[in-house]
Design an enzyme around this catalytic site. Structure first.
Site, mmCIF file in Angstrom:
data_model
loop_
_atom_site.group_PDB
_atom_site.id
_atom_site.type_symbol
_atom_site.label_atom_id
_atom_site.label_comp_id
_atom_site.label_asym_id
_atom_site.label_seq_id
_atom_site.Cartn_x
_atom_site.Cartn_y
_atom_site.Cartn_z
ATOM 1 N N ASN A 43 -1.536 11.962 9.795
ATOM 2 C CA ASN A 43 -2.668 11.620 10.638
ATOM 3 C C ASN A 43 -3.149 12.823 11.477
ATOM 4 O O ASN A 43 -2.875 13.963 11.122
ATOM 5 C CB ASN A 43 -2.401 10.377 11.486
ATOM 6 C CG ASN A 43 -3.686 9.591 11.712
ATOM 7 O OD1 ASN A 43 -4.494 9.947 12.553
ATOM 8 N ND2 ASN A 43 -3.905 8.561 10.918
ATOM 9 N N HIS A 79 -3.404 15.118 8.261
ATOM 10 C CA HIS A 79 -2.399 15.047 7.191
ATOM 11 C C HIS A 79 -1.824 16.408 6.787
ATOM 12 O O HIS A 79 -1.686 16.721 5.599
ATOM 13 C CB HIS A 79 -2.994 14.347 5.968
ATOM 14 C CG HIS A 79 -3.317 12.893 6.198
ATOM 15 N ND1 HIS A 79 -2.641 12.104 7.108
ATOM 16 C CD2 HIS A 79 -4.235 12.072 5.609
ATOM 17 C CE1 HIS A 79 -3.143 10.877 7.073
ATOM 18 N NE2 HIS A 79 -4.114 10.829 6.190
ATOM 19 N N HIS A 131 1.387 7.779 1.715
ATOM 20 C CA HIS A 131 0.005 7.284 1.750
ATOM 21 C C HIS A 131 -0.301 6.359 0.561
ATOM 22 O O HIS A 131 -1.292 6.554 -0.150
ATOM 23 C CB HIS A 131 -0.976 8.447 1.811
ATOM 24 C CG HIS A 131 -2.231 8.127 2.550
ATOM 25 N ND1 HIS A 131 -3.026 7.050 2.223
ATOM 26 C CD2 HIS A 131 -2.812 8.710 3.624
ATOM 27 C CE1 HIS A 131 -4.049 7.013 3.052
ATOM 28 N NE2 HIS A 131 -3.943 8.000 3.911
ATOM 29 N N TYR A 143 -1.778 3.424 -1.363
ATOM 30 C CA TYR A 143 -2.918 2.499 -1.260
ATOM 31 C C TYR A 143 -2.583 1.274 -2.091
ATOM 32 O O TYR A 143 -2.448 1.369 -3.317
ATOM 33 C CB TYR A 143 -4.172 3.137 -1.863
ATOM 34 C CG TYR A 143 -4.905 4.118 -0.983
ATOM 35 C CD1 TYR A 143 -5.866 3.693 -0.078
ATOM 36 C CD2 TYR A 143 -4.661 5.479 -1.093
ATOM 37 C CE1 TYR A 143 -6.566 4.600 0.703
ATOM 38 C CE2 TYR A 143 -5.359 6.393 -0.316
ATOM 39 C CZ TYR A 143 -6.311 5.946 0.584
ATOM 40 O OH TYR A 143 -7.003 6.843 1.345
ATOM 41 N N ASP A 198 -8.528 1.439 10.980
ATOM 42 C CA ASP A 198 -7.907 2.749 10.763
ATOM 43 C C ASP A 198 -7.193 3.073 12.071
ATOM 44 O O ASP A 198 -7.524 4.036 12.755
ATOM 45 C CB ASP A 198 -8.978 3.791 10.402
ATOM 46 C CG ASP A 198 -8.374 5.094 9.884
ATOM 47 O OD1 ASP A 198 -7.139 5.223 9.909
ATOM 48 O OD2 ASP A 198 -9.147 5.975 9.477
ATOM 49 N N GLN A 234 0.088 2.668 10.637
ATOM 50 C CA GLN A 234 -1.344 2.916 10.550
ATOM 51 C C GLN A 234 -1.916 1.921 9.549
ATOM 52 O O GLN A 234 -1.645 1.995 8.349
ATOM 53 C CB GLN A 234 -1.598 4.362 10.096
ATOM 54 C CG GLN A 234 -3.056 4.777 10.074
ATOM 55 C CD GLN A 234 -3.608 5.075 11.481
ATOM 56 O OE1 GLN A 234 -2.860 5.114 12.458
ATOM 57 N NE2 GLN A 234 -4.904 5.263 11.583
ATOM 58 N N GLU A 279 0.726 2.765 6.681
ATOM 59 C CA GLU A 279 1.375 4.086 6.778
ATOM 60 C C GLU A 279 2.320 4.054 7.974
ATOM 61 O O GLU A 279 1.872 4.027 9.121
ATOM 62 C CB GLU A 279 0.327 5.176 6.960
ATOM 63 C CG GLU A 279 -0.649 5.293 5.803
ATOM 64 C CD GLU A 279 -1.924 6.001 6.216
ATOM 65 O OE1 GLU A 279 -1.904 7.211 6.418
ATOM 66 O OE2 GLU A 279 -2.959 5.316 6.343
HETATM 67 C C1 GLA Z 1 -5.420 7.988 7.024
HETATM 68 C C2 GLA Z 1 -6.408 8.215 8.099
HETATM 69 C C3 GLA Z 1 -7.760 7.883 7.579
HETATM 70 C C4 GLA Z 1 -8.074 8.705 6.360
HETATM 71 C C5 GLA Z 1 -7.028 8.493 5.326
HETATM 72 C C6 GLA Z 1 -7.192 9.388 4.138
HETATM 73 O O1 GLA Z 1 -5.242 6.664 6.782
HETATM 74 O O2 GLA Z 1 -6.129 7.506 9.277
HETATM 75 O O3 GLA Z 1 -8.716 8.085 8.564
HETATM 76 O O4 GLA Z 1 -8.084 10.055 6.699
HETATM 77 O O5 GLA Z 1 -5.752 8.715 5.852
HETATM 78 O O6 GLA Z 1 -8.434 9.344 3.555
#
Ligand code: GLA
Length: 355
Positions: A85, A111, A182, A184, A254, A289, A317
């Site tokens: 982050n 990141h 990370h 998804y 976010d 996150q 996250e």
């Molecule tokens: C994290 C951040 C987001 C974005 C993603 C990657 O989740 O908090 O804002 O940057 O990574 O795209």
């Protein structure tokens, strides 16, 4: 109905910065299959049975290293470091010394910078039937961070349909660190539309509001009376399009939810009523996150040939709070020589009739 399968080994055989890349696969006896690559020490696929007994790949990602290198979104399934982050203004101080990082997200460092851990080819150290270790030594000064940092990420697939991720790091100079994965997720299967029907349950009593640069403003605030209250199961679509300053700043969710659960208890969970697949997260980290894939652009075409638009996945996250190096009130992210940075997160999958 899509028939999900694992990518092919040969499509991950490549060379990046002179180092060979590979695909690795772990399987358990209940039929779960998980693929990894040493490029970014990342998870590539997570095949789990749904309520009908069909395998679904619940992780967004690609079929080849080539596709990962070309991708619009760089972070799919990757290990994120040195600092997950944002760090505001791309700078922080340690013992009076100022360290300057690349600003790769507006005026923030995000990141670990453009050549963060997600872009490195990690060494595979040991492998057991159900475990894989990736190791990377980040040299002193890499991406502006002090200290030679030795990092090991161990993935384990259990017979209980859990992916455990253990992080271990050591430094030879005082530094800051924040590691996460990370992944998804789409519990209906990657490429299977949006995740707005997913039901989330997160016991967090507090979250971190953000400023217009997505940096936590200050202290955690109660979720009570906000759209960030997931203490009772709530469909993601319930509040996500509501007119709210915080959601506008994040372009959706976010935000860091403050983890109030011990490692033995579920810190966050998500459930899809369509597939019946439920994901449970357990972690030693102080924050989660919650990111609803707001910046996914639709340009990336995933493993089953379908695009990944905004909100086609969500992330849990597990990590320390964003911008911690600049906020003395947040749990410390400082690692001293002689100390070990240890952290563990479990992603557990199960099938349920309802949340
Ligand atoms: C994290 C951040 C987001 C974005 C993603 C990657 O989740 O908090 O804002 O940057 O990574 O795209």
């Amino acid at each position: 109905m899509v028939i999900y399968s694992l990518p092919r080994y040969q499509d991950f055989e490549h060379k990046i910065d002179g180092k060979k890349t590979h695909l690795f696969i772990l399987r358990n006896r209940t039929g779960m299959q998980v693929a990894f690559t040493d490029y970014g020490a990342r998870i590539v696929s997570i095949l789990v049975p749904d309520k009908a007994g069909n395998l679904r790949d619940v992780l967004l990602g690609f079929n080849s290293i080539h596709d990962y290198l070309q991708a619009d979104e760089q972070y799919h399934g990757a290990t994120i470091g040195r600092f997950a982050n944002r760090i505001a203004h791309g700078s922080f101080q340690l013992d009076g010394e100022k360290y300057t990082l690349q600003q790769n997200n507006g005026r923030n460092s995000l990141h670990g910078g453009a050549t963060g851990f997600h872009t490195k080819v990690w060494d595979r150290r040991t492998s057991f039937k159900n475990k894989i270790d990736f190791c990377y030594i980040s040299p002193d000064g890499e991406e502006g961070f002090p200290g030679n940092l030795k990092v090991t990420v161990t993935y384990e697939l259990t017979e209980n349909n859990e992916i455990s991720i253990k992080y271990l790091a050591e430094t030879d100079k005082k530094t800051v660190i924040n590691l996460t994965n990370h992944a998804y997720f789409n519990l209906d299967g990657e490429g299977h539309g949006d995740v707005l029907d997913h039901i989330l349950h997160i016991p967090a009593d507090h979250f971190l509001p953000i400023d217009e640069h997505q940096i936590p403003i200050d202290q955690p605030v109660p979720v009570e009376g906000t759209l960030f209250d997931f203490r009772s199961p709530k469909r993601l679509s319930t509040d996500i399009t509501k007119d709210d300053e915080q959601l506008r700043r994040g372009n959706g969710y976010d935000h860091t939810l403050v983890n109030n659960q011990p490692f033995s208890k579920i810190a966050a969970s998500a459930f899809s009523p369509h597939s019946g697949i439920r994901l449970e997260v357990l972690t030693t980290e102080p924050g989660i996150q919650l990111y609803t894939g707001n910046f996914l652009s639709g340009k990336d075409i995933g493993k089953s040939g379908r695009p990944y638009p905004s909100r086609s996945a969500f992330c849990f996250e597990t990590q320390h709070y964003p911008n911690s190096p600049n906020n003395p009130h947040f749990p410390s992210v400082v690692l001293e020589p002689g100390d070990r940075w240890e952290s563990e997160t479990i992603y557990r999958f199960c099938i349920k009739k309802e949340m």
